[in-house]
Design a protein around this motif. Structure first.
Motif, PDB file in Angstrom:
ATOM      1  N   LEU A 349     105.726  16.703 -35.756  1.00 46.02           N
ATOM      2  CA  LEU A 349     104.339  16.291 -35.573  1.00 46.02           C
ATOM      3  C   LEU A 349     103.976  16.193 -34.095  1.00 46.02           C
ATOM      4  N   LEU A 350     104.943  15.805 -33.275  1.00 36.88           N
ATOM      5  CA  LEU A 350     104.688  15.778 -31.832  1.00 36.88           C
ATOM      6  C   LEU A 350     104.440  17.184 -31.303  1.00 36.88           C
ATOM      7  N   GLU A 351     105.269  18.138 -31.711  1.00 36.64           N
ATOM      8  CA  GLU A 351     105.071  19.524 -31.282  1.00 36.64           C
ATOM      9  C   GLU A 351     103.702  20.041 -31.717  1.00 36.64           C
ATOM     10  N   LYS A 352     103.303  19.688 -32.924  1.00 34.34           N
ATOM     11  CA  LYS A 352     101.990  20.115 -33.430  1.00 34.34           C
ATOM     12  C   LYS A 352     100.868  19.503 -32.600  1.00 34.34           C
ATOM     13  N   ASP A 353     100.982  18.216 -32.286  1.00 31.97           N
ATOM     14  CA  ASP A 353      99.946  17.561 -31.483  1.00 31.97           C
ATOM     15  C   ASP A 353      99.901  18.117 -30.067  1.00 31.97           C
ATOM     16  N   VAL A 354     101.056  18.471 -29.518  1.00 30.21           N
ATOM     17  CA  VAL A 354     101.092  19.069 -28.182  1.00 30.21           C
ATOM     18  C   VAL A 354     100.375  20.423 -28.189  1.00 30.21           C
ATOM     19  N   GLU A 355     100.608  21.211 -29.239  1.00 30.71           N
ATOM     20  CA  GLU A 355      99.915  22.498 -29.355  1.00 30.71           C
ATOM     21  C   GLU A 355      98.403  22.304 -29.469  1.00 30.71           C
ATOM     22  N   ASP A 356      97.985  21.296 -30.243  1.00 30.57           N
ATOM     23  CA  ASP A 356      96.550  21.013 -30.355  1.00 30.57           C
ATOM     24  C   ASP A 356      95.981  20.560 -29.017  1.00 30.57           C
ATOM     25  N   PHE A 357      96.746  19.749 -28.289  1.00 34.14           N
ATOM     26  CA  PHE A 357      96.297  19.290 -26.971  1.00 34.14           C
ATOM     27  C   PHE A 357      96.172  20.464 -26.004  1.00 34.14           C
ATOM     28  N   ALA A 532      95.272  13.687 -54.445  1.00 34.21           N
ATOM     29  CA  ALA A 532      93.909  13.809 -53.924  1.00 34.21           C
ATOM     30  C   ALA A 532      93.408  12.465 -53.406  1.00 34.21           C
ATOM     31  N   CYS A 533      93.652  11.417 -54.184  1.00 35.17           N
ATOM     32  CA  CYS A 533      93.219  10.080 -53.744  1.00 35.17           C
ATOM     33  C   CYS A 533      93.947   9.652 -52.472  1.00 35.17           C
ATOM     34  N   TYR A 534      95.254   9.855 -52.444  1.00 29.54           N
ATOM     35  CA  TYR A 534      96.044   9.425 -51.292  1.00 29.54           C
ATOM     36  C   TYR A 534      95.686  10.212 -50.033  1.00 29.54           C
ATOM     37  N   LEU A 535      95.530  11.528 -50.158  1.00 29.15           N
ATOM     38  CA  LEU A 535      95.259  12.359 -48.988  1.00 29.15           C
ATOM     39  C   LEU A 535      93.836  12.172 -48.470  1.00 29.15           C
ATOM     40  N   MET A 536      92.909  11.797 -49.350  1.00 29.59           N
ATOM     41  CA  MET A 536      91.566  11.475 -48.853  1.00 29.59           C
ATOM     42  C   MET A 536      91.550  10.114 -48.159  1.00 29.59           C
ATOM     43  N   TRP A 537      92.442   9.228 -48.615  1.00 30.29           N
ATOM     44  CA  TRP A 537      92.558   7.914 -47.976  1.00 30.29           C
ATOM     45  C   TRP A 537      93.277   8.030 -46.626  1.00 30.29           C
ATOM     46  N   LYS A 538      94.375   8.809 -46.594  1.00 29.40           N
ATOM     47  CA  LYS A 538      95.129   9.023 -45.353  1.00 29.40           C
ATOM     48  C   LYS A 538      95.268  10.524 -45.115  1.00 29.40           C
ATOM     49  N   PRO A 539      94.243  11.145 -44.556  1.00 28.51           N
ATOM     50  CA  PRO A 539      94.259  12.607 -44.414  1.00 28.51           C
ATOM     51  C   PRO A 539      95.189  13.130 -43.334  1.00 28.51           C
ATOM     52  N   ARG A 540      95.539  12.302 -42.372  1.00 29.79           N
ATOM     53  CA  ARG A 540      96.320  12.783 -41.231  1.00 29.79           C
ATOM     54  C   ARG A 540      97.795  12.467 -41.414  1.00 29.79           C
ATOM     55  N   ASP A 541      98.646  13.454 -41.117  1.00 30.28           N
ATOM     56  CA  ASP A 541     100.099  13.242 -41.177  1.00 30.28           C
ATOM     57  C   ASP A 541     100.529  12.420 -39.961  1.00 30.28           C
ATOM     58  N   VAL A 542     101.151  11.278 -40.230  1.00 28.23           N
ATOM     59  CA  VAL A 542     101.570  10.383 -39.155  1.00 28.23           C
ATOM     60  C   VAL A 542     103.054  10.106 -39.315  1.00 28.23           C
ATOM     61  N   ALA A 543     103.795  10.255 -38.229  1.00 26.64           N
ATOM     62  CA  ALA A 543     105.238  10.029 -38.264  1.00 26.64           C
ATOM     63  C   ALA A 543     105.542   8.535 -38.226  1.00 26.64           C
ATOM     64  N   THR A 544     106.762   8.180 -38.589  1.00 27.81           N
ATOM     65  CA  THR A 544     107.222   6.799 -38.466  1.00 27.81           C
ATOM     66  C   THR A 544     107.134   6.370 -37.009  1.00 27.81           C
ATOM     67  N   ALA A 545     106.699   5.158 -36.775  1.00 28.08           N
ATOM     68  CA  ALA A 545     106.570   4.664 -35.401  1.00 28.08           C
ATOM     69  C   ALA A 545     107.893   4.810 -34.668  1.00 28.08           C
ATOM     70  N   GLY A 546     107.835   5.433 -33.482  1.00 28.76           N
ATOM     71  CA  GLY A 546     109.055   5.675 -32.721  1.00 28.76           C
ATOM     72  C   GLY A 546     109.774   4.395 -32.351  1.00 28.76           C
TER      73      GLY A 546
END
Length: 558
Positions: A349-357, A532-546
């Motif tokens: 997820l960090l690599e993905k966010d870096v690419e988006d940045f 569908a319910c869960y992904l609409m509630w939390k649409p963004r993939d978030v990693a475990t807090a480092g």
């Protein structure tokens, strides 16, 4: 006579599947695999072709119409002439061969160590090269033995199919022959036409049968309904293995396919919502600082994992048969595996966010501005397909007597004015289920740290991830075909696969209970709704807090 159009369609379909497999391999493979691992690459391309062809066999089977009784000889106008039973049997064998032989061998071979990296050390002091083929064959033999025992035992125990029928009894042939005013029986033939040259009878056609009349109705009235009965038969080996593979694959397809039915369209829409935008100086600084903090956290975690792995090379593994009986050892290994998976999730997820940045800053000129707009269009199409599937399940599959044919009528309507569109629609709805299963597996791995991540990333995908995903779609291919065959049973009523899955496999001892009661379909639909319910509630993939992961690793060392 074989329909030339169907033969050409088969050749074109295999050519397209080959090009797709080659394209995915060339553009997604990691640079480390260039000019390497040729055999695993061939297995991957072959697996993609087999999975795609298995799903495309259904529309081909529908177009062939070989299940129509007239194809036996008296009315072949609508018959394609292809031996679809042979086609299906070939793929029934290819799927387990690829899944349990070629892919495991290729994976073991790809990941085997020839010992030369550690040559001259205590691990390999003599610097002798070890055979990777020998290592792969050793591991493969264990897989083949286990799978072979499973197949043989289940075949001898559950290879009978109990087909329900309605039993009737009527007048004997002698009595039936005397029915009717003319005493010739209720059904009689006209004088058969003959060849004018040879004077030999021409092949029998339905036109030689008289139309139904009052005599036939009188005979039908004499029939006695003896009630429901069961015919018990033993299915062929290839048919049984297809049923067993479908049953095994249904556990994966019900889970990952159900999640993917919701995740696939929602993620495409989120791609548009989260498209790169211009950032002002403050937003840029905050994003850069957040990424820097995450990088530092993951570096610390990586160092802790390296230290722990150096101290314990068996990290994440129970180690030894005796330790499997120790609850403490199993819990410790599970905790270690979870930590490793959470670390990999965070890195991805960090690599993905870096690419988006970077797409918003330094690489903005290289970013394709059409990507989010293509994603939103495909996303809305995916929503429509997913919604149609769910509606069709509710109105056609679940009720004992379908409330409406729904998609079956849609395909028939297409066939009424351009048959190719109906066949293509079946192919699209069937292949969509495969894409949903792959997406669901990846989404499940990102949200639940119990499945190894094998993402398909452009230019960064190792062969091990390729083979994992190909194995997944091969395991899901037969459940997809069985599901589509049941869902489109009206449209596919004259297909050969309808006779195989809908009659023989669906009524197998033990396995049939799962299908006749729609157990897997209920799980599939339930997970689609919950996802569908869960992904609409939390649409963004978030990693475990480092910080949390780092503290857990430190506490285990203390």
């Amino acid at each position: 006579m074989v329909d030339v159009f169907l033969v050409v369609s088969i050749v074109v379909a295999f050519a397209i599947l080959f090009v797709i497999g080659l394209y995915l391999l060339v553009y997604y493979q990691h640079p480390d695999d260039h000019n390497e691992a040729y055999f695993p690459k061939a297995v991957v391309i072959g697996g993609i072709m087999i999975a795609g062809a298995t799903c495309l066999l259904l529309p081909l089977d529908v177009a062939n119409n070989e299940g129509y009784a007239g194809c036996e000889g008296y009315d072949t106008r609508f018959c394609g002439g292809l031996n679809m039973e042979l086609f299906w049997n070939i793929f029934f064998w290819l799927i387990p061969i690829w899944t349990f032989v070629l892919i495991p061998f290729s994976t073991f071979y790809y990941e085997a160590d020839d010992g030369m990296i550690m040559a001259g050390t205590s691990v390999n002091p003599d610097g002798i090269r070890q055979s990777r083929v020998k290592q792969a064959c050793g591991w493969l033999s264990a897989v083949v033995v286990v799978v072979g025992i499973l197949f043989v035992v289940t075949y001898f125990l559950f290879s009978d199919t109990e087909i329900p029928v309605q039993e009737y009894s009527g007048a004997s042939l002698d009595v039936a022959a005397g029915l009717g005013d003319d005493q010739r029986g209720p059904i009689f033939t006209t004088i058969p036409p003959v060849n004018e040259t040879t004077n030999e009878p021409l092949p029998f056609t339905s036109s030689q049968l008289d139309d139904m009349n009052a005599d036939d109705a009188a005979y039908t009235a004499t029939l006695i309904d003896n009630g429901a009965a069961t015919i018990t038969l033993q299915v062929s080996i290839s048919t049984f293995f297809a049923g067993l593979m479908a049953w095994i694959g249904w556990f994966l397809f019900a889970l990952f396919g159900g999640i993917g039915m919701s995740a696939l369209p929602l993620d495409l829409i989120n791609t548009y919502k989260n498209r790169p935008r211009h950032m002002d100086a403050q937003e840029f600084a905050e994003a850069q600082m957040s990424l820097r903090e995450r990088v530092n956290e993951l570096v610390d975690i990586g160092e802790l994992i390296k230290v722990e792995r150096d101290a314990n090379p068996m990290m994440g593994k129970v180690g030894g048969i005796g330790n499997y009986f120790s609850t403490e050892k199993r819990q410790e290994a599970r905790s270690e595996r979870t930590a490793l998976l959470e670390f990999k999730q965070a890195v991805f997820l960090l690599e993905k966010d870096v690419e988006d940045f970077q797409a918003c800053t330094s690489n903005y000129e290289n970013y394709n501005p059409l990507t989010p707009y293509i994603a939103i269009v495909v996303g809305f199409i995916s929503i429509i397909i997913s919604a149609f599937w769910i509606i069709h399940i509710v109105v056609y599959i679940f009720p004992d007597e379908p409330w409406a044919p729904f998609l079956n009528n849609y395909f028939k309507w297409f066939d009424g004015w351009f048959p190719l569109f109906g066949v293509l629609s079946v192919a699209i709805f069937t292949l969509y289920l495969l894409f949903a299963a792959v997406k669901g597996c990846f989404k499940f791995g990102l949200r639940v740290a119990c499945v190894q991540l094998h993402p398909m990333i452009l230019g960064k995908t190792y062969m091990s991830s390729f083979m994992f995903n190909v194995g997944l779609i091969l395991l899901c291919a037969l459940p997809v075909v069985q599901f589509a065959t049941a869902a489109f049973s009206d449209y596919a009523r004259f297909s050969t696969i309808r006779q195989i899955f809908g009659v023989q496999i669906e009524n197998l001892v033990f396995f049939g209970w799962w299908w006749t009661n729609n157990i897997f379909v209920y799980i599939f639909l339930g997970l689609s709704f919950l996802s569908a319910c869960y992904l609409m509630w939390k649409p963004r993939d978030v990693a475990t807090a480092g910080v949390d992961l780092r503290d857990r690793l430190r506490s285990r060392r203390a």
